[in-house]
Scaffold this motif. Structure first.
Motif, short mmCIF file in Angstrom:
data_model
loop_
_atom_site.label_atom_id
_atom_site.label_comp_id
_atom_site.label_asym_id
_atom_site.label_seq_id
_atom_site.Cartn_x
_atom_site.Cartn_y
_atom_site.Cartn_z
N ARG A 15 -4.78 103.48 76.08
CA ARG A 15 -4.98 104.56 74.99
C ARG A 15 -3.51 104.97 74.87
NH1 ARG A 15 -10.10 106.72 74.46
NH2 ARG A 15 -11.45 105.56 75.67
N THR A 16 -3.29 105.70 73.74
CA THR A 16 -2.10 106.40 73.42
C THR A 16 -2.45 107.29 72.34
OG1 THR A 16 0.29 106.29 72.71
CG2 THR A 16 -1.51 104.96 71.54
N PRO A 17 -1.96 108.77 72.34
CA PRO A 17 -2.05 109.76 71.58
C PRO A 17 -1.28 109.56 69.94
CG PRO A 17 -0.16 110.50 73.05
CD PRO A 17 -0.69 109.01 73.61
N ILE A 18 -2.04 109.80 69.11
CA ILE A 18 -1.72 110.11 67.75
C ILE A 18 -1.31 111.35 67.65
CG2 ILE A 18 -1.91 109.74 65.35
CD1 ILE A 18 -4.03 107.84 66.20
N THR A 19 0.14 111.75 67.48
CA THR A 19 0.58 113.08 67.09
C THR A 19 0.58 113.53 65.67
OG1 THR A 19 2.83 112.55 67.08
CG2 THR A 19 2.15 112.75 69.19
N PRO A 20 1.05 114.67 65.34
CA PRO A 20 1.17 115.14 64.08
C PRO A 20 2.26 114.63 63.31
CG PRO A 20 0.51 117.03 65.43
CD PRO A 20 0.80 116.30 66.35
N ALA A 65 -7.24 108.79 59.14
CA ALA A 65 -8.24 109.68 59.15
C ALA A 65 -8.01 110.99 60.23
CB ALA A 65 -9.47 108.87 59.86
N GLY A 66 -7.08 110.93 60.74
CA GLY A 66 -6.84 112.37 61.47
C GLY A 66 -7.27 112.03 62.92
N ASP A 67 -7.22 110.87 63.26
CA ASP A 67 -7.74 110.45 64.68
C ASP A 67 -6.61 111.15 65.74
OD1 ASP A 67 -9.73 109.21 63.52
OD2 ASP A 67 -9.42 107.09 64.50
N SER A 68 -7.05 111.63 66.90
CA SER A 68 -6.03 112.13 67.92
C SER A 68 -5.56 111.17 68.67
CB SER A 68 -6.78 113.14 68.51
OG SER A 68 -7.76 112.87 69.49
N GLU A 69 -6.00 110.14 68.81
CA GLU A 69 -5.76 108.78 69.64
C GLU A 69 -6.05 107.60 69.31
OE1 GLU A 69 -7.25 108.92 73.57
OE2 GLU A 69 -9.50 108.73 72.94
#
Length: 328
Positions: free
Chosen positions: A156-161, A130-134
């Motif tokens: 929490r943790t980031p989702i990178t490209p 879905a393109g979530d950022s985290e």
């Protein structure tokens, strides 16, 4: 309550084994482990223990593998363990209210999303798709709903490209282990505040299937790149390459060159030194830039290695997909 807690652990896959390992390193005592019955696996379809069962046996823990927890006998066996709390991580069985009521401190769940976003079966992959950022993990007080219980603690943790489903799985599994130990420690100390989940922002993460792994190049490159990363390592995104399948493992959206504007969706464009480039449909200014892929009968390779092999199957101008009867 300041003493170590007596814990029943219920879980099955690798993700759950991370939390069990963390509990075994904590001051709390795991008195028994519940996991799914052994299932056939591999080409020989040999009965295979779950990762959680294997870890439990390494530590000489009692292992229970009921087909269901709905029977009075199964519930009596669980109650006889006299645990303070039950920790549930990707167990795979529904816990009826009678089971939820047995431990004095209830049942806690380690869920791999920031609830209420991505309740359900595949929160890790759906967040990337879905393109979530985290993303993150939520320690939740279980009730009879589907991931609807009150929230006790989050990490929490980031989702990178470039984050893949496998990478996010491992990150969240580790975070889940840290979080559940922190939650149990807090319960024996200052306590935790239970926060009801808001109704706004609820989404459901449908179970993954192999049938949705085929790429539709009429979609945008941004969407397809997210799907490629989300479905690595399973079920693995793919497209038809003639009568065969090309498996795509890593990809990103990139700009389309001016002279490529008329290329049909699915066309293999001139590559760059490190990537295959595929025309996509809904945004004409983008292409799917594939940096790692796997041809039939081969092993996963960087696009540079695939290009160096000069495979005729990957010549510029070839149209990839949709699946033919032979490639499906």
């Amino acid at each position: 309550m300041s003493r170590p807690l007596r814990v029943i652990f219920a879980g099955t896959p690798d993700f759950a084994a991370f939390s069990l390992a963390a509990l075994l390193e904590s001051r709390h005592r795991v008195v028994a482990v519940y996991t799914q019955p052994d299932r056939p696996a591999g080409r020989g379809r040999k009965l295979t223990a779950s990762p959680v069962k294997s870890l439990a046996l390494e530590h000489a823990l009692p292992v229970h593998q009921p087909e269901s927890l709905k029977s009075p006998q199964a519930q009596a066996e669980l109650a006889a363990l006299e645990a303070d709390i039950m920790v549930v991580v990707a167990y795979g069985l529904i816990l009826p209210q009678a089971v939820l009521d047995i431990p004095p401190l209830g049942c806690l769940n380690v869920h791999a999303s920031l609830l209420p976003r991505w309740r359900g079966a595949a929160p890790i992959q759906r967040a990337i798709e879905a393109g979530d950022s985290e993303s993150g993990v939520t320690i939740m007080q279980m009730d009879v709903g589907l991931d609807t219980g009150a929230m006790l603690l989050t990490r929490r943790t980031p989702i990178t490209p470039t984050t893949t489903g496998g990478e996010l799985h491992d990150t969240l599994a580790s975070l889940g282990g840290e979080a559940i130990v922190a939650a149990l420690d807090a319960l024996t100390g200052e306590g935790l505040t239970a926060t009801p989940q808001p109704e706004e922002g609820v989404t459901y993460a449908a179970k993954l299937s192999k049938t949705e792994a085929e790429l539709d190049f009429m979609r945008s490159a941004t969407e397809l790149a997210a799907k490629v990363r989300a479905f690595n390592p399973w079920p693995v995104a793919w497209c038809a390459c003639g009568e065969e399948r090309l498996r795509l493992l890593l990809a990103e959206a990139a700009a389309r060159r001016a002279d490529e504007a008329s290329a049909a969706p699915g066309t293999l464009l001139d590559p760059d030194p490190d990537a295959l480039r595929i025309a996509c449909g809904s945004r004409g200014d983008e292409v799917l830039r594939v940096t790692r892929a796997q041809l039939p009968g081969g092993k996963p390779l960087s696009a540079r290695d695939l290009l160096n092999a000069r495979s005729e199957r990957l010549r510029p101008g070839r149209i990839l997909g949709p699946a033919t009867e032979e490639s499906a």
